[in-house]
Every structure is written in C-alpha cells, then in structure tokens.
Motif scaffolding. Structure first.
Motif, PDB file in Angstrom:
ATOM      1  N   ILE A 143      -0.181 -29.191   2.788  1.00  0.00           N
ATOM      2  CA  ILE A 143       0.924 -29.733   3.587  1.00  0.00           C
ATOM      3  C   ILE A 143       0.659 -29.494   5.071  1.00  0.00           C
ATOM      4  O   ILE A 143       0.892 -30.373   5.899  1.00  0.00           O
ATOM      5  N   VAL A 155       6.487 -23.417   1.226  1.00  0.00           N
ATOM      6  CA  VAL A 155       6.899 -24.169   0.044  1.00  0.00           C
ATOM      7  C   VAL A 155       7.635 -23.245  -0.911  1.00  0.00           C
ATOM      8  O   VAL A 155       7.119 -22.198  -1.296  1.00  0.00           O
ATOM      9  N   ALA A 181       3.111 -24.122   6.933  1.00  0.00           N
ATOM     10  CA  ALA A 181       3.942 -24.790   5.930  1.00  0.00           C
ATOM     11  C   ALA A 181       4.434 -23.745   4.937  1.00  0.00           C
ATOM     12  O   ALA A 181       3.692 -22.838   4.559  1.00  0.00           O
ATOM     13  N   VAL A 203       4.154 -36.146   5.475  1.00  0.00           N
ATOM     14  CA  VAL A 203       4.226 -35.196   4.357  1.00  0.00           C
ATOM     15  C   VAL A 203       4.862 -35.862   3.141  1.00  0.00           C
ATOM     16  O   VAL A 203       4.372 -35.720   2.019  1.00  0.00           O
ATOM     17  N   THR A 204       5.916 -36.619   3.359  1.00  0.00           N
ATOM     18  CA  THR A 204       6.578 -37.309   2.244  1.00  0.00           C
ATOM     19  C   THR A 204       5.639 -38.319   1.596  1.00  0.00           C
ATOM     20  O   THR A 204       5.529 -38.377   0.369  1.00  0.00           O
ATOM     21  N   PRO A 208      10.229 -32.787   3.686  1.00  0.00           N
ATOM     22  CA  PRO A 208      10.537 -31.497   4.320  1.00  0.00           C
ATOM     23  C   PRO A 208      12.018 -31.392   4.675  1.00  0.00           C
ATOM     24  O   PRO A 208      12.614 -32.339   5.180  1.00  0.00           O
ATOM     25  N   THR A 265       2.681 -36.333  -0.249  1.00  0.00           N
ATOM     26  CA  THR A 265       2.977 -35.382  -1.322  1.00  0.00           C
ATOM     27  C   THR A 265       4.157 -35.771  -2.204  1.00  0.00           C
ATOM     28  O   THR A 265       4.316 -35.214  -3.286  1.00  0.00           O
ATOM     29  N   VAL A 286       8.140 -26.981   7.653  1.00  0.00           N
ATOM     30  CA  VAL A 286       6.922 -27.024   8.453  1.00  0.00           C
ATOM     31  C   VAL A 286       7.253 -26.538   9.863  1.00  0.00           C
ATOM     32  O   VAL A 286       8.269 -26.925  10.436  1.00  0.00           O
ATOM     33  N   VAL A 309      10.379 -27.731   1.230  1.00  0.00           N
ATOM     34  CA  VAL A 309       9.225 -27.656   2.120  1.00  0.00           C
ATOM     35  C   VAL A 309       9.735 -27.548   3.547  1.00  0.00           C
ATOM     36  O   VAL A 309      10.615 -28.304   3.955  1.00  0.00           O
ATOM     37  N   ILE A 367       1.570 -28.382  -5.021  1.00  0.00           N
ATOM     38  CA  ILE A 367       0.953 -28.728  -3.746  1.00  0.00           C
ATOM     39  C   ILE A 367       1.015 -27.481  -2.871  1.00  0.00           C
ATOM     40  O   ILE A 367       2.098 -26.997  -2.531  1.00  0.00           O
TER      41      ILE A 367
END
Length: 133
Positions: free
Chosen positions: A21, A72, A70, A108-109, A116, A112, A81, A79, A16
């Motif tokens: 994100i 990663v 974001a 986000v959770t 985070p 994806t 942000v 992750v 991802i």
C-alpha cells in the motif's frame, strides 16, 4: 484484506501488506503536480532501510516507499496512509496536499480494492527557487 469464494467452495483470504500500500501511495503522490519529492524523515529512514535489506536478501527489488507509512487493520478492515513531502513554492500548499490525498486514495482503492479511511499529508518543506521572495 479481502475474502473471496474459490471454485471448490473454499474460502480464500487475500492479505495486502502495508509496504504494498505504501508503494502504491508513494507512486501516486510523487506524480501530483507541485510535489517535489517524498521526505522519509528519521522514522521513515529506519523502517525503509530494514525493509529494503530484507527484500534484497530475498532477491527482490524494493519499490520506493520513503516518506510514506501505511497502516492496515484486518478486523474490521481499515487502511490509513501517512505521507511526508516537499512541495514546489509555485503551487498553493493546501491545494497540492488535497490533490495528493485524492490521488493516493484513488490509487490505493484501484490497486487493492481497499479504500483508505484516512490519507494524512505532512508538508515538511517548500522549495522556493528563482528569487521569488
């Protein structure tokens, strides 16, 4: 990044990208009551223009990510942000920033499967209207 077993015992890896994100985070942050707008800043504008140009060349319509960055890491998966925004002067800044952190983390959770480790909110402006001062 997630790894799943495919039917034929093949390992499938899903990556991802940070712009995905960032787009999810931007959408979630913009919907929080008290958020007036996301603020791209100079650093965000430069990165955003490059990303938009690449996507338009490929014929894609870019999702808005201005004001959101974001990051990663893949090993181990992590992750983070960062969000820059303007708030309404009618709401308490700290409470609105916490609501943005919760909304972005949840979005986000859900989108994806990655939670985070940090959602940092920077308030760059507070709009005061109607002669409140």
């Amino acid at each position: 990044m997630t790894r799943e077993q495919a039917p034929a015992r093949q390992l499938v890896e899903t990556v991802i990208a940070p712009p995905v994100i960032a787009a999810v985070a931007a959408h979630a942050a913009a919907r929080v009551p008290g958020v007036v707008r996301l603020e791209p800043g100079l650093r965000g504008l430069a990165g955003s223009l490059t990303r938009i140009a690449r996507q338009r060349i490929k014929g894609l319509e870019p999702a808005p990510t201005e004001g959101v960055r974001a990051f990663v890491e893949h090993d181990p998966p992590d992750v983070r942000v960062e969000i820059d925004l303007s708030l309404s002067g009618l709401d308490q800044a700290a409470a609105t920033a916490q609501a943005v952190q919760r909304a972005v983390g949840k979005a986000v959770t859900e989108a994806t499967g990655l939670t985070p480790s940090a959602v940092s909110v920077s308030i760059l402006d507070i709009e005061i209207r109607g002669g409140l001062l």
